[in-house]
Structures are given as C-alpha cells and as structure tokens.
Design an enzyme around this catalytic site. Structure first.
Site, PDB file in Angstrom:
ATOM      1  N   GLY A 579      10.135  15.799  51.593  1.00 32.64           N
ATOM      2  CA  GLY A 579      11.535  15.409  51.641  1.00 32.64           C
ATOM      3  C   GLY A 579      12.091  15.089  50.271  1.00 32.64           C
ATOM      4  O   GLY A 579      13.159  15.582  49.880  1.00 32.64           O
ATOM      5  N   ASP A 580      11.390  14.271  49.523  1.00 41.25           N
ATOM      6  CA  ASP A 580      11.830  13.925  48.170  1.00 41.25           C
ATOM      7  C   ASP A 580      11.926  15.159  47.286  1.00 41.25           C
ATOM      8  O   ASP A 580      12.913  15.354  46.564  1.00 41.25           O
ATOM      9  CB  ASP A 580      10.855  12.928  47.545  1.00 41.25           C
ATOM     10  N   TYR A 581      10.903  15.996  47.326  1.00 41.12           N
ATOM     11  CA  TYR A 581      10.869  17.102  46.377  1.00 41.12           C
ATOM     12  C   TYR A 581      11.784  18.259  46.788  1.00 41.12           C
ATOM     13  O   TYR A 581      12.326  18.961  45.921  1.00 41.12           O
ATOM     14  CB  TYR A 581       9.432  17.567  46.171  1.00 41.12           C
TER      15      TYR A 581
END
Length: 793
Positions: A579-581
């Site tokens: 999700g972050d990346y």
C-alpha cells in the site's frame, strides 16, 4: 478540434489538419503522443496510465490482437474485461511492429510521437528493424520504454517470465503467506502493476529531459526490479545484519499490533497500531486505557517483544464485537483500522462514491460496467474520462488520415526553461519534502534518484535520535533542514523556500497544512508554478478524508487484502508493504505529469493521491467482472484471472519453485513431456508437476520445467537476491557510504535511463545538517529573482 500532435507546446497548431476521434481529452499529459507496442499487462498498464492522464496512446496490434484481449472473463463475443478496463481511451491500429519501417504512413508516426512503449522482449525491436538507434534517427527526441522479464542486459536477459516469475525471483512470494504453508504470490499482479507505474514515470522523466533541448533515450525496466527497489528496509537490514524477512501470515514483522482480526459476525478488520500515540488511541477505543502504561506495551520495542500478549489484547476485544461496530468505534477514535473490503463493499461505500473512485465504461455491445478511476487527481487539469476501450483496428483509418495530414509539419525546437538542465533527468528541479513515513518520503527519494534537489524539512526535536538503518534508503539523495513550519517565523522561511522550489511533498492527515496556514492556496500564491503533492490514506475529499490510515488500512480498503491467501484462513498480508509503495509510485507519476503540464502552460497545481485508490487501480477486472458478469472473486491461493496456470511446487531440497504458463493445454503437454501421463484437468497437472519437482533440486526443477516449455524460477529470498549474478550485473544493489552508519548496501536506481542514469548519494547525517547551505542559497536566488522551474546550480 486540433489534433493532439499539433497541440503540443513544441508544435504549431493548424486547425485545418485532420483530427483523431475524441482526440482532445485535456489532462496533464494533453498533447503527448505515445506509440504502444505492448502485449503484456505491464506494458499495457503503462500506456493505460498515460492515456488516463490525457496522452494520445496509439496501440499497434497484430491481426489477432493483443493477448490481453483473450485473457480473463469476457462478455459473449467481446474482448476480455481485463483488456477493456486497462485499454480505455487508447487508439487501436492493426499493424505489426515491422510495419513501422515498411509502411510509409506508419513510418510517419515516429516523428510525431514523444515516446514508444514496448514489452516484446530483448531483441524483438531489433529483429523488426526498430533498434533504438534507428528510432532515434527518425526522431531524435523520441523516448523508448522497454519492459521485459529480466531487462535488456545481464545473464538472464533472454529468460522468459511473467508477473508470477517476477514475484518469485524478487522475494515478494517468499515473504507472503503462512509459515506452515508454501509461499504464495500476492494475488493481484503486483510486479506487473508496479512495473507499469514505474515505467510510465521513468518515461515521463525522459520526456521531461528531452523537452529541455536534450535528446531522447531508452528507459530499461525489468519486471522484478521495481519490487526489489521497493524492499528498502528488507535489503538494508539483511545486508547489514543478516536478518531474513519471512512469512508471518497476517502479522507485521516491525509493528505490533498490526494484524487482521476476526469480528464476532464473521468479518475481518485490518489495523495498525504504529507509534505510541496511535497505540494509546487504540487502547482507549477498546476499553483498555491503562495498557500503554503496562511494561509489556510501553514502547514499540516492548510491544514487539510481547507480540502475542499485545495481539491477544486487541483480538479479544474485536472478537466480541460486530464488524460495523468495530469500524465505527475506530473511525471515531482516530484508530488506523478498517474492514477488509470485498468488491461489493467497495462498490457500495459512501466514500468511494463521493470521491468518484469508480469509472463507468461501456463494452462495444453496449453493456455498462465499472473500472477503477484514474490516479492520481489533479486540481486544475483533470482529464475527461473515456467511455470505452478500442475494438481491434478500430482507428487504423483515422490514425492514417491524421498522420498523412500532419506529414508536412515539422516539429519546432523544444523550448527549455532558462539555463541548462543537469545532474540527471530531473536536474534543476527542487523538491521540498515535508512528508513522513512512508509513501511521501519514498516518492521524494525516487525523484532524488534522478537528479532532483530534494530538501527534507524536519520539525525540530528535543533530542534527535540517531538515523535508523531504513532511513538511509528512504531518504537518500536528500538534504536536511530543521524548520518549525507551525510557527510564524518558520512559516515565513518555508514560504521563502517555496518561492524558489518546484514541488512540495506532504502526507499529513488532510487539514494539517491548513491549520498551519500553509494551505495549497497560500503555497500557490507564493509560487504559482508550484506542484503540491498531497498523499493520504483516503484523499483530500470525501467523508473519510480525515480517517487515520497506514499501509494495512489502504490495502484492506482498496480491495487487495480480501483477495490475498486461502479461503480457509484470514486474508494474508503481503510481505512488501504494497500500500505504501504503490502510493509512492503513483506520487511520482502524478508529480511528473504535473511538471510536464507546467512546461506547457506555466502554472502549478495540487496532485491528490489516496492510498486506497492507488491500490484499487491495480485490481484490473475485479470491478468489471462483478458489475458485468456477476463474478465475485474470493481468496484462491494466489490464483488470478491473468495467471490461472501458475503454481508453486516444493523441490527435494526444501526450496520452492514457481511455475507459470499462458494456458493449461501447454501445461498438460509439458507434464506429458516430463514422462507423466497426460493430465485431463488442472488438478492432475498440478499433481504431476509436484511429483516431478519432488525428485529434483530446485535448480534442477527450474531447468527441467523450462526445457518442457514452462516459465519457472526458484522462489528467492533476500539472501538469494543479495548473491544473484543477474542482480549484480544489472546494478540492482549498490554500496553507499555515509556519516553515522558507514557503508550500507541498498537497492539501486530503477528504471535505467540510457543517457541520464540515476545516481545514489548518501544521506543527511543529522536533522538540520544543511540548514545554512539551503537557506543561504534560497535567499540568494530569491534576491536574484530566479523563479521556480528554471535550472539552478
């Protein structure tokens, strides 16, 4: 309506020229012309993302059409819904790549194009008479994105592969799943999607550089490289300490509590208690306000050491409550937790509807269905959305007329800003990085990889802690200043920096900049050419805009978590903080598109990235299959509509081997060739491959399966990557020395740009290490009147 090619800032408009159907959709990439020679999801997604943002993408297809037209479920007599979802807004021309040098009118496309996207495999362009040198002679500013399984160079350059092979090679599969079961690939085609997004961004960087009076170049990207690049902490920790990332099911290796929990009514909740204050809010919400003072839970280290107790505390409370009650309580308390949403939950959600996160499309026969909306959002230059994907060869005649009508028109020289760009494709671009863990800082670091001058703005602390090992890669190539932007004095200094900068990156909860009197309106008033990148869990608008969100929340809300793993167990987390990346990659794409638009009209704007939308954009035909055919996907051990013939088998040495094919018929033939009775169904084929693998080492099984015509690779760990000769040959790992931590091994720069390759420098040794240099240089430039967007020494 003026044809796209002659609307470009470096072309003279001529209203008498022929036009393309629906050729002016606006958007940040309006006027950009891209020629797509793609037959895999990664290449088609790269072109699709650019088309979403307003580029004119002309797709060349052979008479039988793109393979994606035949992959996955379809309406009767139509192309697959996957193809229709990912190719919306493109133009289809029926032609082979070699026709670009054989057919005069197709040859005329090359001088009109800004870029070519191809994923045909090493040597295929050259065999068609389209080697990069030949393309460059036809158009010196042409930029070429080349996507392949293992890149254009290195020992494995000619090896075939797909998303499942790339996930296995790059440690993604090794770290995903339960420790008592075989490793499982992330269900969504993560390598394909990340490669498509990163490839599109790299291509825009090359175009950005070319439009400053430079030549075009080749952008080389392998399917495994973006997943490797984004395993920042995994790589640096292993190479320093020998630590090995491992499968942990639903748990996080670094944050406690962070898990997927069952509710009383059979639902699932994903949450993250990262940080002492978020953990305290979680404890208040579950009626345990004293827990943060318990010695077992007083710090992140203590909670990790007492993982079972912390997890049991949360799980017990959630297990006594229904899903809706848990989510409402967490939302009210500011806890980063959400229901694990299925496709049905996404379609009916009020925030998704308010944001317009779903896009209606129509099939050629008139059936309406849904697809993920374009990402990210642009405050000033949002593209008009297309209505459907093209039929095979639908635009051949129209494109031919358009090319022939423009054939007498020569492009004018580019109009670069004053000064010469230098130091990489983004040389001369200044970025102010206000962001904190993780999607914002990672995006700013990727801009810094390609030459942007990234200044990290850190709030003053009482006693700054030593830089963590992960910091070295997430914040490499950055300078650091300490500045309390919440105070009137700090705000004034920050606005001075804004006046001589190009991009501001922030990922605070929506409303934070406004409370500090640094709303986008104030920033753009100080510098009308500024790009303001705002990334958050749920975006800057909609009823959930203020909800707290970390990586597990974005994945669960965007639909990825629900699909991951097996039907008899809880949805499994991926091993790579997807999700972050994914959000970081979309941040870079949006920033580059906005910078190119600013080159066109001189004005900045706000780019709004929501983590859940970045995740949702990777779900392919999930929405389409549900809305058009009634197919609701469930967890199926990593199976996905594009890769139904992929599996993981265990070899005699205990290692696992990923095997993939484009059809079960090919798998049946391969099993028969391996001396096993020809299977009659998928179950028999799986059993046959398992029997063969059980008699061989992993290396022997890979070689055997490849000889039988299958794609195969050993499921690799971070230790395997660190020693792999192909990874070394491609420069995917680099050694960097810096203050405080000495030499650190970290991921290299991807994609590889042939003329302006990225570079990796060190990291700021302590907060504020560049205060005097940055503030002094900014004051001098402000006094000299040098505006943003001009090259700076």
């Amino acid at each position: 309506m003026t044809p796209p090619a002659v609307q470009r800032a470096d072309r003279r408009p001529d209203p008498s020229r022929p036009t393309l159907p629906d050729g002016d959709r606006g958007g940040p990439l309006e006027g950009l012309v891209v020629l797509e020679l793609a037959e895999t999801l990664a290449g088609e997604l790269a072109g699709g993302l650019l088309a979403d943002l307003g580029a004119t993408v002309i797709k060349l297809e052979p008479p039988e059409g793109s393979p994606l037209r035949r992959r996955g479920p379809a309406l009767a007599g139509e192309d697959s819904l996957y193809f229709q979802s990912e190719n919306r807004g493109k133009y289809s021309v029926c032609a082979a790549p070699a026709d670009l040098v054989r057919e005069a009118w197709l040859t005329g496309l090359l001088p009109l194009a800004d870029a070519v996207i191809e994923d045909l495999g090493p040597g295929r362009l050259e065999a068609s008479g389209l080697a990069p040198g030949i393309l460059e002679r036809a158009n010196p500013r042409l930029c070429i994105l080349r996507i392949s399984p293992f890149g254009q160079s290195g020992p494995l350059a000619g090896t075939a592969g797909d998303d499942r092979i790339a996930q296995a090679f790059a440690n993604v599969q090794f770290t995903t799943g339960y420790p008592d079961r075989p490793p499982v690939p992330v269900t969504l085609p993560l390598a394909d999607c990340w490669t498509g997004i990163n490839g599109a961004s790299g291509l825009l960087m090359a175009i950005f550089h070319a439009r400053r009076g430079e030549r075009g170049q080749v952008v080389d990207l392998a399917l495994y490289e973006t997943p490797l690049r984004l395993q920042e902490g995994v790589i640096v920790r292993h190479c320093r300490t020998g630590e090995m990332a491992a499968r942990m099911g639903t748990e996080s290796p670094t944050i406690v509590p962070a898990n997927v929990y069952a509710t009383r009514d059979g639902g699932w909740v994903a949450l993250s208690g990262a940080g002492d204050q978020p953990f305290a809010r979680l404890c208040e919400a579950i009626g345990a306000p004293e827990a943060p003072r318990d010695p077992r839970f007083v710090s992140g280290d203590a909670r990790r050491a007492n993982r079972t107790d912390a997890d049991r505390l949360v799980a017990a409370w959630i297990g006594r409550h229904d899903l809706a009650d848990v989510e409402a309580r967490f939302m009210a308390a500011g806890v980063a937790g959400t229901a694990v949403r299925s496709v049905d939950d996404i379609v009916t959600n009020e925030h998704v509807q308010a944001r317009g996160s779903l896009m209606p499309l129509r099939s050629p026969s008139g059936v309406d269905f849904l697809a993920p909306a374009p990402v990210p959002r642009f405050s000033r230059t949002e593209a008009r959305r297309p209505t459907r994907a093209p039929r095979l060869g639908e635009h051949t005649d129209a494109v031919r007329a358009w090319v022939e009508g423009a054939s007498g028109q020569s492009p004018l020289p580019a109009r670069p800003p004053s000064g010469a760009a230098g130091g990489g494709a983004l040389g001369g671009v200044r970025v102010l990085d206000l962001s904190q863990w993780l999607a914002g800082p990672a995006a700013a670091a990727m801009l810094g990889d390609f030459g942007a001058d990234v200044v990290m703005v850190e709030l003053p602390g009482q006693a700054p802690a030593p830089r963590a090992l992960d910091f070295t890669v997430t914040n490499r190539n950055k300078r650091s200043i300490t500045l309390d932007v919440r105070s009137p004095e700090g705000r004034a200094v920050f606005l001075d920096l804004v006046r001589v900068s190009d991009v501001v990156v922030e990922n605070f909860r929506p409303g934070t900049l406004e409370r500090w009197d640094l709303a986008p309106e104030a920033l753009l008033a100080a510098n009308p050419r500024l790009i303001v990148l705002r990334c958050s869990g749920f975006g800057q608008s909609g009823p959930y805009r203020s909800r707290s969100a970390f990586n597990p929340v974005g994945l669960a809300f965007g639909g990825m978590t629900y699909l991951n793993g097996w039907p008899d167990r809880a949805p499994v987390r991926d091993g790579v903080q997807a999700g972050d990346y994914a959000t970081a990659l979309v941040n870079v794409l949006g920033t580059m598109a906005a910078l190119l638009r600013r080159d066109r009209d001189g004005a900045g704007q706000v780019v709004d990235t929501a983590m859940f939308e970045a995740v949702l954009r990777m779900t392919g035909d999930l929405l389409a299959a549900r809305s058009a055919l009634g197919i609701r996907r469930e967890r199926a051990g990593g199976e996905w509509s594009l890769y139904p013939c992929s599996l993981t088998v265990e070899a005699s040495d205990g290692r696992h081997v990923a095997v993939s094919s484009d059809s079960w018929e090919r798998v049946f033939s391969a099993v028969e060739a391996l001396g096993v009775s020809r299977p009659v169904d998928a179950a028999q084929a799986r059993a046959g491959l398992m029997r063969v693998a059980a008699m061989l080492s992993a290396a022997e099984a890979v070689a055997t399966f490849r000889r039988a015509g299958l794609l195969a690779i050993a499921v690799g760990s971070v230790a395997d990557l660190a020693e792999d000769p192909h990874v070394r040959a491609r420069g995917n790992l680099v050694r960097v020395a810096g203050a405080g931590l000495g030499e650190v091994v970290m991921p290299g720069v991807v994609p590889a740009l042939s003329r302006t390759p990225g570079r990796v420098a060190g990291w700021s040794p302590f907060p504020g290490s560049d205060n005097d240099a940055v503030r002094g240089a900014a004051a001098a430039r402000h006094a000299s009147g040098t505006p943003a967007g001009r090259a700076r020494p």
